[in-house]
Design an enzyme around this catalytic site. Structure first.
Site, mmCIF file in Angstrom:
data_model
loop_
_atom_site.group_PDB
_atom_site.id
_atom_site.type_symbol
_atom_site.label_atom_id
_atom_site.label_comp_id
_atom_site.label_asym_id
_atom_site.label_seq_id
_atom_site.Cartn_x
_atom_site.Cartn_y
_atom_site.Cartn_z
ATOM 1 N N TYR A 136 0.893 68.855 -26.905
ATOM 2 C CA TYR A 136 0.940 67.392 -26.483
ATOM 3 C C TYR A 136 2.125 67.557 -25.980
ATOM 4 O O TYR A 136 2.541 66.100 -25.123
ATOM 5 C CB TYR A 136 0.883 65.998 -27.776
ATOM 6 N N HIS A 154 -10.934 61.835 -31.894
ATOM 7 C CA HIS A 154 -10.389 62.675 -32.156
ATOM 8 C C HIS A 154 -8.928 62.641 -31.039
ATOM 9 O O HIS A 154 -8.137 62.955 -30.922
ATOM 10 C CB HIS A 154 -10.457 63.840 -31.927
ATOM 11 N N ARG A 181 -6.710 60.344 -32.438
ATOM 12 C CA ARG A 181 -5.578 61.061 -33.054
ATOM 13 C C ARG A 181 -4.788 61.621 -31.834
ATOM 14 O O ARG A 181 -2.860 61.351 -32.019
ATOM 15 C CB ARG A 181 -6.179 61.872 -33.299
ATOM 16 N N LYS A 190 -6.514 69.572 -43.504
ATOM 17 C CA LYS A 190 -6.878 70.573 -43.275
ATOM 18 C C LYS A 190 -6.530 71.092 -44.519
ATOM 19 O O LYS A 190 -5.439 71.603 -44.536
ATOM 20 C CB LYS A 190 -7.128 71.313 -42.240
ATOM 21 N N ARG A 247 -7.384 61.942 -38.639
ATOM 22 C CA ARG A 247 -8.541 63.188 -38.590
ATOM 23 C C ARG A 247 -9.545 62.178 -39.161
ATOM 24 O O ARG A 247 -9.435 61.122 -39.855
ATOM 25 C CB ARG A 247 -8.605 64.217 -38.820
ATOM 26 N N HIS A 278 -0.316 68.944 -39.051
ATOM 27 C CA HIS A 278 -0.112 70.799 -37.887
ATOM 28 C C HIS A 278 0.821 71.259 -38.913
ATOM 29 O O HIS A 278 1.756 71.482 -38.946
ATOM 30 C CB HIS A 278 0.469 70.763 -36.656
#
Length: 326
Positions: free
Chosen positions: A292, A257, A260, A179, A148, A283
């Site tokens: 994806y 992004h 990514r 995150k 990110r 994630h």
């Protein structure tokens, strides 16, 4: 009766709620649709039930109305029946628990493999070598590691107790703070490692760096810096990446992004290991990563359409057309 109620409600939203003229016009259209459907069902507006609303919503959806458009229609109808309830004309709101169908989650935009490689390998012979080295290292880390942009700009040159992240070139790994303040290790590929070494060789050539160290020692520890010697910001990365993609001749501007997304999509095309991609992206939930697989399916579908003899109908030849008309 129906038209009188609608006119009275439109007057209410126009005068008392002071809605914009265009909004009132749209309300009139949506309520006109409601009146038409109720009339077709031989129903007064004050006797419409939730089952009717659900049926009419399904009709709108079947006619091709998008989820967002249906949501706006339902919002108008809901407000109308709320007003009728306040006026004591209906006992309940039939639209209260009716919601538009969920819109399909838009697919993340990913570059084609050739475009991603072209961006990574782009070199501007007229560009500033210092900036070129930095920006190439940025692209390689974003695309090669799936970082990110916040993780990228948080990297420091060296590991420390206060560092949010760093790259260990000797072990070929980067530690980043993702995150939820979750740390994870990400492998750094050979190309990204080479680009980082080239950047570190010239990084301290920035004339403003000594001054920045005095002004902001923590910021001067940053792996990526600007010409003013301070930590490169996410906004600056967006700007430089957009400029670099246009110079590289890509069909559309690239944002961080997107690289990514490209990392995840291209990795799935090669390995199909969804769990590994989840770990690399950081994630928390694998359902986030599963989007994806839709990109991967699009890639496979295009390959099928282009290569399989039964994928598309073959164009008719003049002889075939003449034979069919005999």
């Amino acid at each position: 009766m129906s038209s009188a109620l609608i006119e009275k409600y439109l007057e209410h939203v126009r005068v008392e709620r002071r809605l914009a003229v265009r909004t009132v016009e749209l309300y009139a259209i949506h309520l006109g649709t409601l009146a038409e459907k109720a009339a077709a069902a031989n129903l007064p507006l004050d006797q419409v039930q939730t089952a009717h609303i659900r049926r009419w919503m399904a009709q709108l959806h079947g006619a091709g109305r998008e989820s967002r458009g249906i949501a706006l229609v339902l919002s108008c109808w809901r407000g109308f029946y709320r007003w009728l309830g306040n006026e004591g004309l209906v006992g309940g709101n039939p639209v209260q628990d009716v919601h538009a169908p969920k819109a399909d989650r838009p697919l993340p935009k990913a570059l084609a493999v050739d475009d991603a490689v072209r961006l990574a390998e782009h070199h501007d012979p007229d560009g500033d070598p210092w900036t070129e080295a930095r920006d190439r290292a940025i692209v390689e880390l974003l695309y090669g590691c799936g970082l990110r942009v916040s993780e990228l700009v948080g990297l420091d040159v060296q590991a420390s107790k206060v560092a949010r992240g760093w790259v260990d070139l000797a072990s070929g790994e980067a530690q980043v703070l993702g995150k939820g303040s979750k740390r994870r290790d990400v492998p750094v590929g050979a190309k990204a490692g080479e680009a980082l070494q080239a950047w570190l060789a010239v990084r301290d050539d920035c004339a403003a760096l000594p001054e920045a160290r005095l002004r902001d020692p923590a910021g001067a520890a940053a792996l990526f810096i600007g010409r003013n010697g301070t930590r490169f910001s996410a906004q600056a990365v967006w700007k430089q990446l957009r400029l670099r993609s246009l110079k590289a001749g890509l069909p559309a501007p690239v944002h961080p992004h997107m690289l990514r997304h490209s990392f995840a999509s291209h990795l799935l095309q090669s390995s199909s290991d969804l769990r590994a991609v989840q770990e690399l992206l950081g994630h928390a939930n694998i359902t986030t990563t599963q989007v994806y697989t839709r990109l991967d399916f699009q890639h496979l579908a295009k390959a099928y359409d282009a290569a399989h003899p039964r994928a598309r109908a073959r164009p008719e030849t003049p002889k075939a057309k003449a034979r069919d008309h005999k």
